[in-house]
Design a protein around this motif. Structure first.
Motif, PDB file in Angstrom:
ATOM      1  N   MET A  40       0.844  -1.187   0.000  1.00  0.00           N
ATOM      2  CA  MET A  40       0.000   0.000   0.000  1.00  0.00           C
ATOM      3  C   MET A  40       0.878   1.236   0.000  1.00  0.00           C
ATOM      4  SD  MET A  40      -3.260  -0.535   2.435  1.00  0.00           S
ATOM      5  CE  MET A  40      -2.394  -1.281   3.802  1.00  0.00           C
ATOM      6  N   ALA A  43      -0.433   6.449   2.456  1.00  0.00           N
ATOM      7  CA  ALA A  43      -1.726   6.927   2.941  1.00  0.00           C
ATOM      8  C   ALA A  43      -2.743   5.807   3.072  1.00  0.00           C
ATOM      9  CB  ALA A  43      -2.260   7.992   2.007  1.00  0.00           C
ATOM     10  N   HIS A  44      -2.329   4.650   2.620  1.00  0.00           N
ATOM     11  CA  HIS A  44      -3.220   3.484   2.673  1.00  0.00           C
ATOM     12  C   HIS A  44      -4.494   3.694   1.857  1.00  0.00           C
ATOM     13  CE1 HIS A  44      -1.381   1.616   6.565  1.00  0.00           C
ATOM     14  NE2 HIS A  44      -0.497   1.964   5.651  1.00  0.00           N
ATOM     15  N   VAL A  45      -4.353   4.399   0.811  1.00  0.00           N
ATOM     16  CA  VAL A  45      -5.489   4.643  -0.059  1.00  0.00           C
ATOM     17  C   VAL A  45      -5.468   3.694  -1.256  1.00  0.00           C
ATOM     18  CG1 VAL A  45      -6.536   6.336  -1.612  1.00  0.00           C
ATOM     19  CG2 VAL A  45      -5.735   7.032   0.633  1.00  0.00           C
ATOM     20  N   GLU A 123       2.687  -6.502   6.109  1.00  0.00           N
ATOM     21  CA  GLU A 123       1.372  -5.844   6.176  1.00  0.00           C
ATOM     22  C   GLU A 123       0.551  -6.352   5.010  1.00  0.00           C
ATOM     23  OE1 GLU A 123       1.246  -1.592   5.812  1.00  0.00           O
ATOM     24  OE2 GLU A 123       0.187  -1.425   7.698  1.00  0.00           O
ATOM     25  N   LEU A 125      -2.647  -7.583   3.217  1.00  0.00           N
ATOM     26  CA  LEU A 125      -4.094  -7.441   3.309  1.00  0.00           C
ATOM     27  C   LEU A 125      -4.765  -8.579   2.562  1.00  0.00           C
ATOM     28  CD1 LEU A 125      -4.711  -3.641   2.724  1.00  0.00           C
ATOM     29  CD2 LEU A 125      -4.630  -4.878   4.877  1.00  0.00           C
ATOM     30  N   TYR A 249      -5.503  -1.210  -6.549  1.00  0.00           N
ATOM     31  CA  TYR A 249      -6.763  -1.018  -5.829  1.00  0.00           C
ATOM     32  C   TYR A 249      -6.796   0.413  -5.337  1.00  0.00           C
ATOM     33  CZ  TYR A 249      -7.152  -6.101  -5.783  1.00  0.00           C
ATOM     34  OH  TYR A 249      -7.231  -7.414  -6.161  1.00  0.00           O
TER      35      TYR A 249
ATOM     36  N   THR B 436     -11.382   7.580   1.379  1.00  0.00           N
ATOM     37  CA  THR B 436     -11.355   6.445   2.290  1.00  0.00           C
ATOM     38  C   THR B 436     -10.037   5.708   2.120  1.00  0.00           C
ATOM     39  OG1 THR B 436     -12.437   5.174   0.585  1.00  0.00           O
ATOM     40  CG2 THR B 436     -13.833   6.127   2.279  1.00  0.00           C
ATOM     41  N   LYS B 443      -9.215  -6.379   5.062  1.00  0.00           N
ATOM     42  CA  LYS B 443      -8.717  -6.659   6.404  1.00  0.00           C
ATOM     43  C   LYS B 443      -7.293  -7.162   6.317  1.00  0.00           C
ATOM     44  CE  LYS B 443     -13.220  -7.712   8.188  1.00  0.00           C
ATOM     45  NZ  LYS B 443     -14.206  -8.785   8.189  1.00  0.00           N
TER      46      LYS B 443
END
Lengths: 260, 445
Positions: A40, A43-45, A123, A125, A249, B436, B443
């Protein structure tokens, strides 16, 4: 021992170009089946999911599963490779370094670059398999163009997909920009076709900033596939030749009002 | 009967328009008709109730007959109750609002001579009968100029239908003389503004309820038009009059955006006969003349005003007309009255008033507005007709006019602005969308 050889270093170069703007570092998971990267942005966007299958390599060997944290500075190394060069990645079983070996086509030049690996927090996901409401295939060049053009008007682009086609729109201080792409009637030329596969119409808004990073993958593939469902991240997928794919994504933007 | 024929609902507004009688007379006719036939239960009757609620609020509402008693319970004091409409069936009272355009012409004053009545009515419509209590004071003020009209008005109690009718005929005559051209055309446009106006007035009405003082003051505001009238009787006052009148009826026909076109057809045939009757009625003409005489007696001022008005009315009427163009006009309703007007004008000496009718369809871009002494003045291109060497010369002149009638127009742009700003905020809202993060969706594994 891990060794992977690609005759066309250009592919790897493009892959790195496609991720270097989003990521500063990434964990390369090497296994028998291939190389996978999932990372990611800060900013984890957005999330980059890169998959290079082992059978796509000219030579692939992976005795043990390896997790190699690499700085995306490796793109600098890859820049050193000539476009016609063959590239080989090599690492030992418990590696501290990874070696890039570039061979010129006539075997007269051999260059070795060693890069230190970095320790990274895992990390990972879990990305659920989703069936998307809309799957649009369109020329990647077209998509790049639209994103670039519309990002001049606003910070975000709204994707509205219906049966007829897909509409991109951006609104900003200067005004509004809208680009509509109709579904191509005859799909003779697959690379140029716009194909909309729609279960139900969707409308999503995404940040231009990330989209403009995604389109860096454009050179990898003539077609891009956009998968969308309402209130679910966009998936922007480019095929990487026969080797694999890179998926981006991107979390949608939601109205602040709803949030508050 | 009309409804049996056409299945129409007959509202007092429609009736007044059709028969060219005053709305109050129309109400009277309706209620009499209702009294006569209500045993037969053939028709459904809808009443308009106006009054104070128990919580000090004020309310104007339209209720069906069967709901009347329950509706009445809501009010601590009922100011006005009259038959709103009769119809065979009425599934939804709201349909009444859609059904038709009210006709301003018969609801209020056309000309200065009528203003006493208008005054009263205006208050009636605006504030309900509460105004009656306060009315006396303002009346006195106005009376000086219109005492005769006032006395005449008082004489005509609603029961004396005949008299009232005659009187209406009188009024009609004067309408023809003066405002008719303007008024008629104004009607449709005003009707379009109804919603704005009515909402305003409703708000006013409700907000006012709390304090009688407030009411009084606003009433005075309304009256000031008429006071001014008494003094000057200039075009401004004429305008304000018109406005007052229009708002009156507007108040009433809350959402009268309507099938005027439809009605136009009916109107055509009906009116033809109606006209005949009216014209052959010598009495009416007599009355008309009497009325004229009376008015000419009333005071010189008025005469002056009239003559002045004659000169300027072209402008004012034009102004009125221009405004009109903003609104959607139904041709049928429009052309119809103008025919009328011409006819009647042939009968009557004061034909110059018809001039404005020809000047109306003009203009277009929103008028330039300037503020002077706190009054809005509008720059208009106006056709002024001058008498030069015995010829009538029409010239286009830029004139700043202060028009109280502007108000509805003001509100419209405001509304637009609001919408714009809303959409703007929407856009901004979009901009303010929150990004967002993927963590929300995926998760960690």
């Amino acid at each position: 021992m891990f060794e992977a050889r690609l005759v066309q270093s250009a592919i790897l170069k493009k892959v790195l170009d496609a991720i270097k703007d989003l990521l500063t570092e990434a964990t390369f998971e090497c296994s028998d089946s291939g190389i996978q990267v999932q990372a990611m942005d800060n900013a984890h966007v957005s999330l980059v999911s890169l998959n290079l299958r082992s059978d796509g390599f000219d030579k692939y060997r992976c005795d043990r599963n390896l997790s190699m944290g690499m700085s995306i500075a490796m793109s600098k190394i890859l820049r050193c490779a000539g476009s016609e060069d063959t590239v080989t990645l090599r690492a030992v079983d418990n590696p501290e370094n990874i070696t890039f070996i570039f061979e010129s086509p006539n075997k007269e030049k051999l260059a070795e670059y060693e890069m230190k690996l970095i320790n990274m927090d895992q990390e990972h996901l879990g990305i659920p398999e989703t069936s998307y409401s809309c799957v649009v295939k369109m020329p990647s060049q077209e998509f790049s163009r639209i994103c670039r053009d519309l990002s001049q008007f606003g910070e975000s682009i709204t994707f509205a997909c219906s049966k007829e086609g897909i509409k991109f729109s951006a609104t900003g201080d200067y005004g509004q920009a809208t680009v509509k792409l109709a579904q191509t009637a005859d799909a003779d030329n697959e690379e140029e076709a716009v194909v909309v596969n729609m279960q139900e119409p969707v409308k999503l808004t995404f940040s231009c900033r990330y989209l403009n990073c995604f389109i860096k993958a454009g050179p990898l593939c003539a077609q891009v596939q956009l998968s969308m469902s309402n209130d679910v991240p966009l998936v922007c997928e480019y095929k990487i030749g026969d080797i694999g794919h890179i998926r981006y994504y991107l979390a949608p933007k939601i109205d602040d009002d709803e949030e508050n | 009967m009309i409804f049996s024929k056409q299945g129409l609902e007959v509202t007092y507004k429609w009736l007044s328009k059709e028969l060219e009688v005053h709305v109050n007379v129309a109400k009277q006719i309706l209620s009499e008709f209702w009294q006569k036939y209500k045993e037969k239960k053939q028709f459904e009757c809808v009443f308009l109730l106006m009054g104070h609620l128990h919580d000090n609020g004020m309310r104007v509402e339209i209720v069906k007959e069967k709901d009347l008693s329950t509706a009445k319970e809501k009010y601590s004091k009922i100011i006005a109750k009259h038959v709103y409409s009769l119809q065979k069936t009425l599934p939804e009272t709201q349909l009444l609002g859609l059904a038709e355009d009210g006709d301003v012409k018969f609801s209020g004053i056309k000309c200065i001579e009528n203003n006493e009545r208008n005054d009263e009515e205006m208050h009636m419509f605006r504030w309900g009968a509460v105004s009656r209590e306060i009315e006396s004071a303002p009346q006195e003020k106005v009376q000086s100029s219109v005492s005769e009209a006032a006395s005449e008005r008082k004489a005509t109690s609603p029961e004396e239908k005949q008299v009232a009718k005659k009187k209406n005929a009188d009024r009609k005559g004067f309408d023809n003389l003066f405002g008719k051209a303007g008024n008629k055309q104004k009607n449709s446009s005003n009707a379009d503004k109804v919603e704005v106006d009515s909402s305003n007035h409703n708000k006013k009405g409700t907000s006012k309820n709390g304090s009688a003082e407030k009411k009084k003051s606003t009433q005075k505001g309304g009256l000031s038009n008429f006071l001014e009238l008494g003094k000057n009787q200039t075009k401004t006052s004429a305008n304000s009059l018109n406005k007052g009148k229009s708002t009156n009826s507007l108040d009433k026909d809350k959402c009268a955006n309507s099938s005027v076109a439809e009605k136009g057809a009916n109107f055509l045939t009906k009116e033809a006969t109606e006209e005949k009757v009216l014209k052959t009625d010598l009495k009416q003409i007599q009355n008309m003349k009497d009325f004229e005489e009376k008015i000419s007696k009333t005071d010189k001022q008025k005469q002056k005003a009239r003559s002045r008005k004659r000169n300027r009315s072209k402008e004012t009427n034009n102004a009125v007309k221009k405004r009109k163009r903003i609104a959607i006009q139904s041709d049928s309703s429009n052309s119809e009255p103008s025919d009328n007007e011409n006819e009647s004008e042939l009968d009557l000496p004061l034909s110059p008033e018809s001039c404005p009718a020809f000047l109306k369809k003009r203009s277009v871009s929103p008028p330039q507005v300037k503020h002077e002494n706190g009054k809005r003045k509008v720059l208009k291109i106006v056709d002024k007709t001058f008498e030069e060497d015995g010829f009538l010369v029409t010239k286009k002149v830029h004139v700043y006019e202060s028009c109280s009638e502007e108000e509805p127009e003001i509100t419209e742009p405001k509304n637009e602005k609001k919408i714009v700003s809303e959409s703007h905020s929407e856009v901004k809202g979009k901009k303010n969308t929150k990004q967002t993060t993927l963590i929300n969706f995926f998760k960690k594994s």
